[in-house]
Design a protein around this motif. Structure first.
Motif, PDB file in Angstrom:
ATOM      1  N   GLU A   1      -2.885 -34.598 -13.941  1.00 59.32           N
ATOM      2  CA  GLU A   1      -3.288 -33.198 -13.477  1.00 59.32           C
ATOM      3  C   GLU A   1      -2.990 -33.021 -12.125  1.00 59.32           C
ATOM      4  N   GLU A   2      -2.911 -33.687 -11.624  1.00 67.41           N
ATOM      5  CA  GLU A   2      -2.643 -34.174 -10.255  1.00 67.41           C
ATOM      6  C   GLU A   2      -0.514 -34.205  -9.789  1.00 67.41           C
ATOM      7  N   PHE A   3      -0.359 -35.229 -10.395  1.00 69.10           N
ATOM      8  CA  PHE A   3       1.093 -36.012 -10.823  1.00 69.10           C
ATOM      9  C   PHE A   3       1.754 -34.587 -11.667  1.00 69.10           C
ATOM     10  N   ILE A   4       1.361 -33.988 -12.515  1.00 72.89           N
ATOM     11  CA  ILE A   4       2.116 -32.788 -12.906  1.00 72.89           C
ATOM     12  C   ILE A   4       2.251 -31.536 -12.207  1.00 72.89           C
ATOM     13  N   LYS A   5       1.134 -31.087 -11.116  1.00 75.35           N
ATOM     14  CA  LYS A   5       1.021 -30.536 -11.003  1.00 75.35           C
ATOM     15  C   LYS A   5       2.035 -30.481  -9.899  1.00 75.35           C
ATOM     16  N   LYS A   6       1.850 -31.070  -9.105  1.00 75.62           N
ATOM     17  CA  LYS A   6       3.333 -32.381  -8.084  1.00 75.62           C
ATOM     18  C   LYS A   6       4.223 -32.265  -8.486  1.00 75.62           C
ATOM     19  N   GLU A   7       4.457 -32.436  -9.574  1.00 78.13           N
ATOM     20  CA  GLU A   7       6.091 -32.783 -10.699  1.00 78.13           C
ATOM     21  C   GLU A   7       6.675 -30.792 -11.180  1.00 78.13           C
ATOM     22  N   LYS A   8       5.699 -30.125 -11.395  1.00 78.42           N
ATOM     23  CA  LYS A   8       5.808 -28.522 -11.438  1.00 78.42           C
ATOM     24  C   LYS A   8       6.224 -28.110 -10.510  1.00 78.42           C
ATOM     25  N   GLU A   9       6.300 -28.035  -9.332  1.00 81.95           N
ATOM     26  CA  GLU A   9       5.983 -27.810  -7.633  1.00 81.95           C
ATOM     27  C   GLU A   9       7.844 -28.342  -7.606  1.00 81.95           C
ATOM     28  N   LYS A  10       8.138 -29.616  -8.048  1.00 78.50           N
ATOM     29  CA  LYS A  10       9.552 -29.958  -7.522  1.00 78.50           C
ATOM     30  C   LYS A  10      10.619 -29.342  -8.681  1.00 78.50           C
ATOM     31  N   ALA A  11      10.125 -29.039  -9.568  1.00 76.06           N
ATOM     32  CA  ALA A  11      10.996 -28.084 -10.437  1.00 76.06           C
ATOM     33  C   ALA A  11      10.673 -26.733 -10.340  1.00 76.06           C
ATOM     34  N   ARG A  12      10.484 -25.661  -9.392  1.00 71.28           N
ATOM     35  CA  ARG A  12       9.792 -24.197  -9.001  1.00 71.28           C
ATOM     36  C   ARG A  12      11.349 -24.805  -8.063  1.00 71.28           C
ATOM     37  N   LYS A  13      11.769 -25.865  -7.460  1.00 71.93           N
ATOM     38  CA  LYS A  13      12.304 -25.450  -5.681  1.00 71.93           C
ATOM     39  C   LYS A  13      13.689 -26.154  -6.675  1.00 71.93           C
ATOM     40  N   LEU A  14      13.712 -27.085  -7.879  1.00 70.25           N
ATOM     41  CA  LEU A  14      14.941 -26.934  -8.153  1.00 70.25           C
ATOM     42  C   LEU A  14      15.273 -26.480  -9.177  1.00 70.25           C
ATOM     43  N   ARG A  15      15.333 -25.049  -9.474  1.00 70.58           N
ATOM     44  CA  ARG A  15      15.547 -24.647 -10.436  1.00 70.58           C
ATOM     45  C   ARG A  15      16.036 -23.039  -8.947  1.00 70.58           C
ATOM     46  N   GLN A  16      15.854 -23.295  -7.708  1.00 71.90           N
ATOM     47  CA  GLN A  16      16.795 -22.323  -7.109  1.00 71.90           C
ATOM     48  C   GLN A  16      18.002 -22.913  -6.118  1.00 71.90           C
ATOM     49  N   THR A  17      18.194 -24.338  -6.910  1.00 67.36           N
ATOM     50  CA  THR A  17      19.215 -25.340  -5.893  1.00 67.36           C
ATOM     51  C   THR A  17      20.646 -25.121  -6.830  1.00 67.36           C
ATOM     52  N   ARG A  18      21.948 -24.665  -6.596  1.00 72.64           N
ATOM     53  CA  ARG A  18      22.958 -23.828  -7.055  1.00 72.64           C
ATOM     54  C   ARG A  18      23.355 -24.969  -8.083  1.00 72.64           C
TER      55      ARG A  18
END
Length: 102
Positions: free
Chosen positions: A9-26
């Protein structure tokens, strides 16, 4: 020093946050601009693409560029938590059907 291991659960939460940041990239915007689903190869347009983890977070996949692809909602819903080799046969059938129809 005691190492702390993340629960799934902690791992998924951390990785979802990374994915949200990646969505903002060029990089991600360029992936969407192609408008093509990674799995079935259909042109569906950028607005109809979702972010998919080839190796799902629930199976310890990461939110790194190498593991993330744009895919249509239909493929994303059908793939769910499957790993690439579990999903491969279905994708092969999809691509054959698309070639025959196209």
């Amino acid at each position: 020093m005691k190492e702390k291991f993340l629960s799934l659960e902690e791992f998924i939460k951390k990785e979802k946050e990374k994915a949200r940041k990646l969505r903002q990239t060029r990089w991600w915007r360029r992936q969407l601009e192609k408008g093509v689903c990674y799995y079935c190869g259909k042109e569906v347009g950028a607005k109809n693409l979702t972010m998919d983890h080839k190796i799902p977070l629930s199976r310890w996949g990461t939110s790194d560029r190498i593991n993330i692809v744009p895919c249509c909602k239909e493929c994303n819903n059908k793939k769910k938590y499957l790993l690439p080799w579990e999903w491969e046969e279905y994708v092969k059938r999809l691509k054959i059907t698309n070639v025959e129809e196209g």
